[in-house]
Design an enzyme around this catalytic site. Sequence first.
Site, PDB file in Angstrom:
ATOM      1  N   ASP A   1      -5.440  -3.664  -2.624  1.00 56.07           N
ATOM      2  CA  ASP A   1      -4.448  -3.268  -1.637  1.00 56.07           C
ATOM      3  C   ASP A   1      -3.675  -4.445  -1.039  1.00 56.07           C
ATOM      4  O   ASP A   1      -4.253  -5.425  -0.584  1.00 56.07           O
ATOM      5  CB  ASP A   1      -5.165  -2.506  -0.509  1.00 56.07           C
ATOM      6  CG  ASP A   1      -4.231  -1.685   0.339  1.00 56.07           C
ATOM      7  OD1 ASP A   1      -3.351  -2.274   1.001  1.00 56.07           O
ATOM      8  OD2 ASP A   1      -4.369  -0.452   0.351  1.00 56.07           O
TER       9      ASP A   1
ATOM     10  N   SER B   1       0.822  -1.206   0.000  1.00 56.62           N
ATOM     11  CA  SER B   1       0.000   0.000   0.000  1.00 56.62           C
ATOM     12  C   SER B   1       0.862   1.265   0.000  1.00 56.62           C
ATOM     13  O   SER B   1       1.693   1.444  -0.883  1.00 56.62           O
ATOM     14  CB  SER B   1      -0.970  -0.042   1.187  1.00 56.62           C
ATOM     15  OG  SER B   1      -2.033   0.861   1.017  1.00 56.62           O
TER      16      SER B   1
END
Length: 295
Positions: A155, A40
């Site tokens: 993510d 991320s």
Amino acid sequence: MGKRVTLVLGSGSARGLAHIGVIHVLEEAGFEVSAITGSSMGALIGGIYAAGKLDSYVDWVRSLTKKDVLKYLDVSFRDTSGILKGDLIFETMRDLVGDISIEDLPVPFIAVTTDLMARKEVWLTHGNLFEAIRASIAVPGVFSPQRIAGRWMVDGGLLNPVPVTPAAQTIAGITIAVDLAGPRSANPLGEIVAERYEQPARIRRKIDEFLETIQNHLDLESSREDDRPALSEVLLNSFETMQETLSRYKLAANPPDLLISIPKNICAPHEFFRASELIEAGAWWTRRALETAAI
């Protein structure tokens, strides 16, 4: 040549700006970052650093105002896979990163993402750097997934918030990991930083008003008659709660040589306009970790 380090950068939305301060202090202390893995925001900062563009990113992110952040958080009413379009922010990132492949980076880099349909963790070690970063920061329900090689990626923090395990593939020297979901602190910004950025009540009220504006802006319901949190708040806080639990298990199973823990109450998920203090806070916590480290 300094001591070689494989750097593991964890996920954590705006808290990820602390990674920049971590990198600055490690370089000042004579460490050589010889490989990076990131999830991320850790993938975003790590990928930009590996591409040699970190200084340009720092100049840009330090310039962001509260209004700029609201402008970049553009709501999507057509894309049913994410409540934010993110067109402006992703175009800015694309311009900054440029057209470069991961395998051509001067520093070995792994972006951790999640195959949404297969429900598996994926380590991106080749291909377009921007697309890899875009996939790794695609918070489910907030940003739309990124399609890579026919697979829908979201993510990386969904399955591996602090990706120490992938670091074993590019291990070079000691492993230093940065966890952005550390224990809460009474001085999350660090003592020096907290004093420097102490804000008058008037400014704090303006910030609170801004945060309320963002919440209303991102809420897909036209009105809420009670104090229930907005959809965006539910999504982000639920995601981060899950990540905190995963981080503890992952780090217990694969402890790094040094763990730099950033307090989870350092900022709210969307407070990218606080870049300067978050970068300095990351530096402060890194210096504190190095003082007691046996590396």
